[in-house]
Design an enzyme around this catalytic site. Structure first.
Site, PDB file in Angstrom:
ATOM      1  N   ASN A 115     -19.784   2.103   2.164  1.00 49.39           N
ATOM      2  CA  ASN A 115     -19.294   1.726   0.827  1.00 49.39           C
ATOM      3  C   ASN A 115     -20.193   2.285  -0.273  1.00 49.39           C
ATOM      4  OD1 ASN A 115     -17.364   0.218   2.102  1.00 49.39           O
ATOM      5  ND2 ASN A 115     -18.275  -1.774   1.640  1.00 49.39           N
ATOM      6  N   ASP A 161     -18.863   0.828   7.425  1.00 49.31           N
ATOM      7  CA  ASP A 161     -20.069   1.400   6.815  1.00 49.31           C
ATOM      8  C   ASP A 161     -19.716   2.492   5.802  1.00 49.31           C
ATOM      9  OD1 ASP A 161     -22.754   1.758   6.396  1.00 49.31           O
ATOM     10  OD2 ASP A 161     -23.099   2.935   8.203  1.00 49.31           O
ATOM     11  N   HIS A 181     -18.054  -1.551  -2.619  1.00 51.78           N
ATOM     12  CA  HIS A 181     -17.710  -2.745  -1.833  1.00 51.78           C
ATOM     13  C   HIS A 181     -16.323  -3.272  -2.246  1.00 51.78           C
ATOM     14  CE1 HIS A 181     -21.555  -2.701   0.012  1.00 51.78           C
ATOM     15  NE2 HIS A 181     -22.235  -3.100  -1.047  1.00 51.78           N
ATOM     16  N   LEU A 202      -2.071 -12.097  14.498  1.00 48.84           N
ATOM     17  CA  LEU A 202      -3.386 -11.436  14.547  1.00 48.84           C
ATOM     18  C   LEU A 202      -4.515 -12.456  14.371  1.00 48.84           C
ATOM     19  CD1 LEU A 202      -5.124  -8.760  14.410  1.00 48.84           C
ATOM     20  CD2 LEU A 202      -4.864  -8.935  11.919  1.00 48.84           C
TER      21      LEU A 202
HETATM   22  C1  FPP Z   1     -21.605  -1.254   4.537  1.00 51.63           C
HETATM   23  O1  FPP Z   1     -21.672  -0.287   3.534  1.00 51.63           O
HETATM   24  C2  FPP Z   1     -20.757  -2.361   4.100  1.00 51.63           C
HETATM   25  C3  FPP Z   1     -21.198  -3.644   3.912  1.00 51.63           C
HETATM   26  C4  FPP Z   1     -22.594  -4.054   4.137  1.00 51.63           C
HETATM   27  C5  FPP Z   1     -20.296  -4.695   3.431  1.00 51.63           C
HETATM   28  C6  FPP Z   1     -18.890  -4.649   3.904  1.00 51.63           C
HETATM   29  C7  FPP Z   1     -18.036  -5.457   2.997  1.00 51.63           C
HETATM   30  C8  FPP Z   1     -16.772  -5.152   2.649  1.00 51.63           C
HETATM   31  C9  FPP Z   1     -16.046  -4.007   3.188  1.00 51.63           C
HETATM   32  C10 FPP Z   1     -16.020  -5.964   1.656  1.00 51.63           C
HETATM   33  C11 FPP Z   1     -15.930  -7.420   1.947  1.00 51.63           C
HETATM   34  C12 FPP Z   1     -15.075  -7.761   3.103  1.00 51.63           C
HETATM   35  C13 FPP Z   1     -14.635  -8.994   3.378  1.00 51.63           C
HETATM   36  C14 FPP Z   1     -13.838  -9.270   4.597  1.00 51.63           C
HETATM   37  C15 FPP Z   1     -14.926 -10.122   2.499  1.00 51.63           C
HETATM   38  P1  FPP Z   1     -23.097   0.059   2.930  1.00 51.63           P
HETATM   39  O2  FPP Z   1     -23.287  -0.759   1.711  1.00 51.63           O
HETATM   40  O3  FPP Z   1     -24.148  -0.114   3.980  1.00 51.63           O
HETATM   41  O4  FPP Z   1     -22.916   1.573   2.553  1.00 51.63           O
HETATM   42  P2  FPP Z   1     -24.058   2.689   2.595  1.00 51.63           P
HETATM   43  O5  FPP Z   1     -24.545   2.767   4.026  1.00 51.63           O
HETATM   44  O6  FPP Z   1     -23.320   3.919   2.177  1.00 51.63           O
HETATM   45  O7  FPP Z   1     -25.110   2.281   1.631  1.00 51.63           O
END
Ligand code: FPP
Length: 261
Positions: A37, A35, A52, A146
């Protein structure tokens, strides 16, 4: 408890002062809610998609650290069944990242003996994504290193609902007696049927909730919440979470404390 707990942890915690430190207990199954990004990016004046993109770098690092530590299962919450409410462009970007991850990283993962598995509902995914996921699973099926579990279009309530529907069909067909249903019957219909429950669930970004992630499986998991946003989750942050896990006494509903791991 944990066949993977070995001496590598002791080395990782060795302090130059020579003070005795207890070795790390290595969790067999680590599950991560990646969480923050968006907030990481916004704090730097960047687009959420850049967050992301950087998040995917952190995924690669987490895979490496898991292999280094001897973690057997790493489950990553990559797209939740609730993420469909995000702007279409962001959704497209996240799907693009998954595509890119499989296309660019699969060969390397395979070389390193990583077995890739995807959990979640694939019905809503486009056929090209579905076949990429199947390709990744098939190529790496016999790998014994893994196990990288990508939760994509995953929601625990949705997973449990799908399992219950399957059970109801079996009962309706006369193949299963209601009395025969126990916890193992349910467990064996979940997406994670052939995996052990997570020992450690990590969530980054300071939020302290499970957000519909592995609700059945995490019943006895140790939860560790870290303030760092996901793109900043590096080896040191991973070790910090494992150290915290090592300090926990796991009782699984009993009274005798068992060391984690
Ligand atoms: C949450 O941050 C993250 C996500 C919803 C997406 C996670 C995806 C990745 C880390 C990259 C892709 C990974 C793979 C394995 C293909 P958020 O967007 O909710 O952040 P915020 O809460 O700060 O808005």
């Amino acid at each position: 408890m944990n066949s993977n707990a070995d001496d590598s942890g002791a080395e990782l915690l060795a302090k130059p002062s020579g003070t005795a430190v207890s070795p790390l207990s290595i969790p067999r199954h680590v599950a991560i809610i990646m969480d923050g990004n968006g907030r990481w990016a916004q704090g730097r004046g960047l687009s959420r998609t850049e967050g992301h993109r950087r998040g995917m770098e952190a995924v690669r690092a987490a895979v490496e650290t898991s292999r280094e530590l001897g973690v057997s299962y790493l489950t990553l919450f990559s797209f939740s069944s609730e993420n469909w409410s995000r702007p279409p462009l962001e959704i497209q970007f996240l799907f693009g990242l998954l595509r890119l991850f499989i296309q660019r990283d699969l060969a390397n993962l395979h070389r390193n003996g990583v077995r890739v598995t995807v959990i979640g509902d694939r019905v809503r995914l486009s056929s090209d994504i579905r076949s990429l996921l199947e390709q990744a699973e098939t190529l790496t099926r016999d790998n014994t290193g893994l196990r990288l579990v990508i939760a994509f279009n995953y929601g625990a309530r949705d997973e449990i609902t799908r399992a219950v529907r399957r059970l109801a069909e079996e009962v309706a067909n006369g193949r299963l007696a209601p009395d025969a249903i126990d916890e193992n019957t349910i467990r064996s219909r979940l997406d994670t049927a052939d995996m052990p429950d997570p020992d450690l669930v990590i969530r980054t970004s300071g939020e302290m909730r499970l957000s519909n992630f592995l609700l059945w499986q995490a019943a006895y998991a140790e939860l560790v919440f870290l303030p760092a946003y996901w793109p900043d989750f590096d080896r040191a942050a991973y070790l910090q979470a494992v150290e915290e896990y090592s300090r926990r006494a796991r009782r699984f509903g009993g009274i005798a404390a068992r060391r984690s791991g």
